[in-house]
Design a protein around this motif. Structure first.
Motif, PDB file in Angstrom:
ATOM      1  N   LEU A 283      47.460 -15.876 108.092  1.00 19.98           N
ATOM      2  CA  LEU A 283      46.921 -15.191 107.112  1.00 19.98           C
ATOM      3  C   LEU A 283      46.812 -14.124 106.225  1.00 19.98           C
ATOM      4  CD1 LEU A 283      43.623 -15.329 106.114  1.00 19.98           C
ATOM      5  CD2 LEU A 283      42.782 -14.157 107.527  1.00 19.98           C
ATOM      6  N   THR A 284      47.522 -13.275 107.013  1.00 22.26           N
ATOM      7  CA  THR A 284      48.273 -11.684 106.742  1.00 22.26           C
ATOM      8  C   THR A 284      49.326 -12.611 105.268  1.00 22.26           C
ATOM      9  OG1 THR A 284      48.391 -10.194 108.000  1.00 22.26           O
ATOM     10  CG2 THR A 284      49.510  -9.782 106.097  1.00 22.26           C
ATOM     11  N   GLY A 285      50.322 -13.086 105.564  1.00 26.38           N
ATOM     12  CA  GLY A 285      51.333 -13.844 105.212  1.00 26.38           C
ATOM     13  C   GLY A 285      50.740 -14.777 103.775  1.00 26.38           C
ATOM     14  N   GLU A 286      49.522 -15.529 103.652  1.00 22.48           N
ATOM     15  CA  GLU A 286      48.849 -15.783 103.338  1.00 22.48           C
ATOM     16  C   GLU A 286      48.145 -15.577 101.915  1.00 22.48           C
ATOM     17  OE1 GLU A 286      48.342 -20.006 102.894  1.00 22.48           O
ATOM     18  OE2 GLU A 286      50.328 -20.434 103.877  1.00 22.48           O
ATOM     19  N   VAL A 287      47.557 -14.187 102.485  1.00 23.60           N
ATOM     20  CA  VAL A 287      47.211 -13.584 101.095  1.00 23.60           C
ATOM     21  C   VAL A 287      47.574 -13.186 100.179  1.00 23.60           C
ATOM     22  CG1 VAL A 287      44.555 -11.570 101.356  1.00 23.60           C
ATOM     23  CG2 VAL A 287      44.561 -13.783 102.975  1.00 23.60           C
ATOM     24  N   LEU A 288      49.045 -12.294 101.021  1.00 22.16           N
ATOM     25  CA  LEU A 288      50.059 -11.701 100.301  1.00 22.16           C
ATOM     26  C   LEU A 288      50.675 -12.707  99.617  1.00 22.16           C
ATOM     27  CD1 LEU A 288      51.195  -9.124 103.134  1.00 22.16           C
ATOM     28  CD2 LEU A 288      49.427  -8.842 101.321  1.00 22.16           C
ATOM     29  N   GLY A 289      50.715 -13.926  99.985  1.00 22.08           N
ATOM     30  CA  GLY A 289      51.386 -14.644  99.446  1.00 22.08           C
ATOM     31  C   GLY A 289      50.770 -14.841  98.063  1.00 22.08           C
ATOM     32  N   ALA A 290      49.564 -15.551  98.505  1.00 18.91           N
ATOM     33  CA  ALA A 290      48.005 -15.767  96.940  1.00 18.91           C
ATOM     34  C   ALA A 290      48.428 -14.808  95.882  1.00 18.91           C
ATOM     35  CB  ALA A 290      47.427 -16.366  97.473  1.00 18.91           C
ATOM     36  N   THR A 291      47.918 -13.516  97.125  1.00 22.24           N
ATOM     37  CA  THR A 291      48.606 -12.275  96.078  1.00 22.24           C
ATOM     38  C   THR A 291      49.764 -11.961  94.795  1.00 22.24           C
ATOM     39  OG1 THR A 291      46.688 -11.403  97.304  1.00 22.24           O
ATOM     40  CG2 THR A 291      47.843  -9.323  96.276  1.00 22.24           C
ATOM     41  N   VAL A 292      50.768 -12.337  95.471  1.00 20.29           N
ATOM     42  CA  VAL A 292      51.887 -11.869  95.009  1.00 20.29           C
ATOM     43  C   VAL A 292      52.203 -13.247  94.052  1.00 20.29           C
ATOM     44  CG1 VAL A 292      54.684 -11.823  94.987  1.00 20.29           C
ATOM     45  CG2 VAL A 292      53.594 -10.761  96.878  1.00 20.29           C
ATOM     46  N   ALA A 293      51.690 -14.416  94.233  1.00 20.82           N
ATOM     47  CA  ALA A 293      51.901 -15.654  93.051  1.00 20.82           C
ATOM     48  C   ALA A 293      50.226 -15.496  91.725  1.00 20.82           C
ATOM     49  CB  ALA A 293      51.462 -16.675  93.557  1.00 20.82           C
ATOM     50  N   PHE A 294      49.798 -14.902  92.240  1.00 19.40           N
ATOM     51  CA  PHE A 294      48.791 -14.361  91.321  1.00 19.40           C
ATOM     52  C   PHE A 294      49.059 -13.391  90.576  1.00 19.40           C
ATOM     53  CE2 PHE A 294      44.864 -11.250  90.049  1.00 19.40           C
ATOM     54  CZ  PHE A 294      44.496 -12.531  89.032  1.00 19.40           C
ATOM     55  N   LEU A 295      49.988 -12.334  90.726  1.00 19.78           N
ATOM     56  CA  LEU A 295      50.197 -11.243  90.558  1.00 19.78           C
ATOM     57  C   LEU A 295      51.446 -11.504  89.259  1.00 19.78           C
ATOM     58  CD1 LEU A 295      50.510  -8.276  92.686  1.00 19.78           C
ATOM     59  CD2 LEU A 295      48.494  -8.880  90.445  1.00 19.78           C
ATOM     60  N   LEU A 296      51.990 -12.714  89.613  1.00 23.17           N
ATOM     61  CA  LEU A 296      53.120 -12.911  89.228  1.00 23.17           C
ATOM     62  C   LEU A 296      52.805 -13.763  88.144  1.00 23.17           C
ATOM     63  CD1 LEU A 296      56.528 -13.477  91.983  1.00 23.17           C
ATOM     64  CD2 LEU A 296      56.314 -11.853  90.705  1.00 23.17           C
ATOM     65  N   TYR A 297      51.738 -14.838  88.274  1.00 21.68           N
ATOM     66  CA  TYR A 297      51.543 -16.038  87.331  1.00 21.68           C
ATOM     67  C   TYR A 297      50.787 -15.311  86.440  1.00 21.68           C
ATOM     68  CZ  TYR A 297      52.419 -19.576  90.987  1.00 21.68           C
ATOM     69  OH  TYR A 297      52.781 -20.184  91.570  1.00 21.68           O
ATOM     70  N   ARG A 298      49.870 -13.934  86.400  1.00 20.28           N
ATOM     71  CA  ARG A 298      49.258 -13.430  85.264  1.00 20.28           C
ATOM     72  C   ARG A 298      49.906 -12.730  84.499  1.00 20.28           C
ATOM     73  NH1 ARG A 298      44.247 -10.340  86.459  1.00 20.28           N
ATOM     74  NH2 ARG A 298      42.826 -12.591  85.630  1.00 20.28           N
ATOM     75  N   TYR A 299      50.891 -11.948  84.540  1.00 24.77           N
ATOM     76  CA  TYR A 299      51.836 -11.057  83.937  1.00 24.77           C
ATOM     77  C   TYR A 299      53.290 -12.058  83.468  1.00 24.77           C
ATOM     78  CZ  TYR A 299      56.372  -8.263  83.288  1.00 24.77           C
ATOM     79  OH  TYR A 299      57.034  -7.785  82.685  1.00 24.77           O
ATOM     80  N   GLY A 300      53.097 -13.062  84.097  1.00 24.67           N
ATOM     81  CA  GLY A 300      54.179 -14.258  82.854  1.00 24.67           C
ATOM     82  C   GLY A 300      53.488 -14.269  82.023  1.00 24.67           C
ATOM     83  N   LEU A 301      52.040 -14.458  82.502  1.00 22.39           N
ATOM     84  CA  LEU A 301      50.864 -15.130  81.452  1.00 22.39           C
ATOM     85  C   LEU A 301      50.909 -14.887  80.034  1.00 22.39           C
ATOM     86  CD1 LEU A 301      48.694 -17.545  83.139  1.00 22.39           C
ATOM     87  CD2 LEU A 301      49.623 -18.220  82.042  1.00 22.39           C
ATOM     88  N   GLN A 302      51.168 -13.421  80.051  1.00 20.18           N
ATOM     89  CA  GLN A 302      50.323 -12.325  79.586  1.00 20.18           C
ATOM     90  C   GLN A 302      51.799 -11.791  78.824  1.00 20.18           C
ATOM     91  OE1 GLN A 302      49.979  -8.853  81.868  1.00 20.18           O
ATOM     92  NE2 GLN A 302      47.187  -9.026  82.424  1.00 20.18           N
ATOM     93  N   LYS A 303      53.045 -12.193  79.006  1.00 23.63           N
ATOM     94  CA  LYS A 303      54.055 -12.046  78.610  1.00 23.63           C
ATOM     95  C   LYS A 303      54.543 -12.485  77.808  1.00 23.63           C
ATOM     96  CE  LYS A 303      54.994  -8.095  79.937  1.00 23.63           C
ATOM     97  NZ  LYS A 303      55.281  -6.953  78.870  1.00 23.63           N
ATOM     98  N   SER A 304      54.088 -14.108  77.897  1.00 22.80           N
ATOM     99  CA  SER A 304      54.468 -15.489  77.090  1.00 22.80           C
ATOM    100  C   SER A 304      52.929 -15.900  76.074  1.00 22.80           C
ATOM    101  CB  SER A 304      54.223 -16.525  78.219  1.00 22.80           C
ATOM    102  OG  SER A 304      54.485 -18.228  77.494  1.00 22.80           O
ATOM    103  N   LYS A 305      53.660 -15.440  74.907  1.00 25.45           N
ATOM    104  CA  LYS A 305      53.453 -15.929  73.939  1.00 25.45           C
ATOM    105  C   LYS A 305      52.008 -17.393  73.620  1.00 25.45           C
ATOM    106  CE  LYS A 305      54.782 -12.373  70.689  1.00 25.45           C
ATOM    107  NZ  LYS A 305      56.816 -11.872  70.502  1.00 25.45           N
TER     108      LYS A 305
END
Length: 192
Positions: free
Chosen positions: A61-83
């Protein structure tokens, strides 16, 4: 890739790390979540073998939640940088979700996490496209991941110890199939 689907070999690998195996398992879960297409049931089963059902559940559960969190943050950061990807914000389903209340956004994440038909990576990316807050995403992911982690932990463990746990495995698979069928039937009736 074969080692990723071999529960016993993965359990040996985790066990070989000693106390650092917990961290190794969590890091592997983060990698699986960021990749977005790899199944984590084998890792959940390996964790249950090494740390027991309860301990394995909490490590997974810890790994899944941390993994989803990291993925969410990476995706959001990438989306913000991509015009080019900013154009996605104009899709009606994103506008609809962004117009929903905080509670409804969180509830949507919880229900999507419980749906066995939707890969976790799709949920992470979809949430990153919306205005859901990080804290709400984290809480909804935690709540929504609990049922699936219980299922994955038991099934992954019981597949290895089939002779000892046939009844529990059958019950788990039937319950999982029922959830799958309910979501499938609901999706099928929506598309009709």
């Amino acid at each position: 890739m074969e080692w990723l689907t071999n529960v016993e070999r993965m359990a040996e690998w985790i066990r070989s790390w000693g106390i650092l195996g917990i961290m190794g398992s969590i890091v592997l879960n983060i990698i699986i979540s960021v990749a977005g297409v790899l199944p984590s049931i084998f890792l959940s089963g390996a964790n249950a073998i090494v740390y027991g059902l309860v301990g394995g559940f909490f490590v997974s559960l810890t790994g899944e939640v941390l993994g989803a969190t990291v993925a969410f943050l990476l995706y959001r950061y990438g989306l913000q940088k991509s015009k080019g990807l900013k154009k996605l914000e104009k899709f009606s389903w994103i506008q609809h979700i962004n117009g929903a209340s905080r509670f409804r956004k969180g509830l949507a994440i919880v229900l999507l996490r419980m749906n066995p038909l939707i890969p976790s990576g799709v949920i992470n990316l979809g949430a990153a496209l919306t205005t859901i807050s990080f804290a709400d995403f984290l809480l909804a992911t935690l709540v929504g991941k609990i049922p699936s982690m219980v299922f994955e932990t038991f099934v992954g463990h019981d597949l290895v110890y089939l002779s000892e746990n046939k009844s529990r495995l059958i019950i788990s698979l039937l319950a999982g199939s029922l959830v799958f069928l309910l979501f499938w039937k609901r999706e099928k009736s929506r598309s009709s």
